[in-house]
Enzyme design. Sequence first.
Site, short mmCIF file in Angstrom:
data_model
loop_
_atom_site.label_atom_id
_atom_site.label_comp_id
_atom_site.label_asym_id
_atom_site.label_seq_id
_atom_site.Cartn_x
_atom_site.Cartn_y
_atom_site.Cartn_z
N GLU A 1 21.45 157.54 59.24
CA GLU A 1 22.46 156.54 58.85
C GLU A 1 22.07 155.75 57.60
O GLU A 1 22.16 154.53 57.57
CB GLU A 1 22.74 155.61 60.03
N GLU B 1 25.10 163.98 68.49
CA GLU B 1 25.30 162.86 69.41
C GLU B 1 26.73 162.82 69.95
O GLU B 1 27.29 161.76 70.18
CB GLU B 1 24.99 161.53 68.71
#
Length: 346
Positions: free
Chosen positions: A153, A259
């Site tokens: 991220e 995820e």
Amino acid sequence: MKGLPALLLLLIGCVSSFGSQDVPLRVLAEKLNIHIGFAAGNNFWSLPDAEKYMEVAKREFNILTPGNQMKWDTIHPERNRYNFEPAEKHVEFALKNDMIVHGHTLVWHNQLPGWLTGQEWSKEELLNILEDHVKTVVSHFRGRVKIWDVVNEAVSDSGTYRESIWYRTIGPEYIEKALIWAKEADPDAILIYNDYNIEEINAKSNFVYNMIKNLREKGVPIDGIGFQMHIDYRGINYESFKKNLERFAELGLQIYITEMDRGFPLGGSVGYYLKKQAEVYRRIFEICLDNPAVRAIQFWGFTDKYSWVPGFFKGYGKALIFDENYNPKPCYFAIRELMEEKLKER
């Protein structure tokens, strides 16, 4: 959509029990030369229903990601002290049950210990800290953790570098350096960049694409891209997703769905949303299985009982493929049916 009549029959009772005659997902996945897995919860071996949790996990999956145990605040709680014990238990469980381990994560802007965030560092100091962390953690698990989310991220939703402690102090080169250090610590590990909201072609995924393209052109060791895929309940643009996977694959990257979950509003028609959830998961799996660059598909957990979604998105839940009682949901059967169809096509 192909397979929906059978799906509708399953929805009559909403869930069905897993029978001894049924083939687990991992068996089908292995025949399709792909991994299917989950992120393991904190201290899952101590859950009240730990026996059931572990029974389903080892039956269904062949890849495991420690959900939190490799993040900085757990594994590096003090500057000169590492705590590997929680992560070790996850790794041991995985390897004992013939799963590969996907390490998560070496560099992130969240879940950092107070000793790191509580003071200002010079660029040189922070580079030294980061190098020590990456090399120490990767070296410790060398040969046992096959895949690493090296950087997680690092890009904002608007398509710029995220203003993290790493970017503000070091600059964008921290990404390159972390990858190089990880490769030095374990030359055989698969190193990936992982992020959310990049499954479709948009400003963020364009930035990530160009960032990785530039890294590879410079010879930086990056092997793959991780698409988190926490999916909105309305689904995604499948054509955009398909084309996005194709362009990342053309860079020579391995692709990992890392995820995935897809919750829905809890106040509506459960039957309707379970049907839509099954359709969405089936379509995503279909696109992934048709792209040979996709090496693994992982969920962020596997039972709704321990999903993160209700705690972070009020009024939403039921995001995973097993319900709160470990019964497989319609989306589980939709995925399994698709995998069986793909095997027959080969």
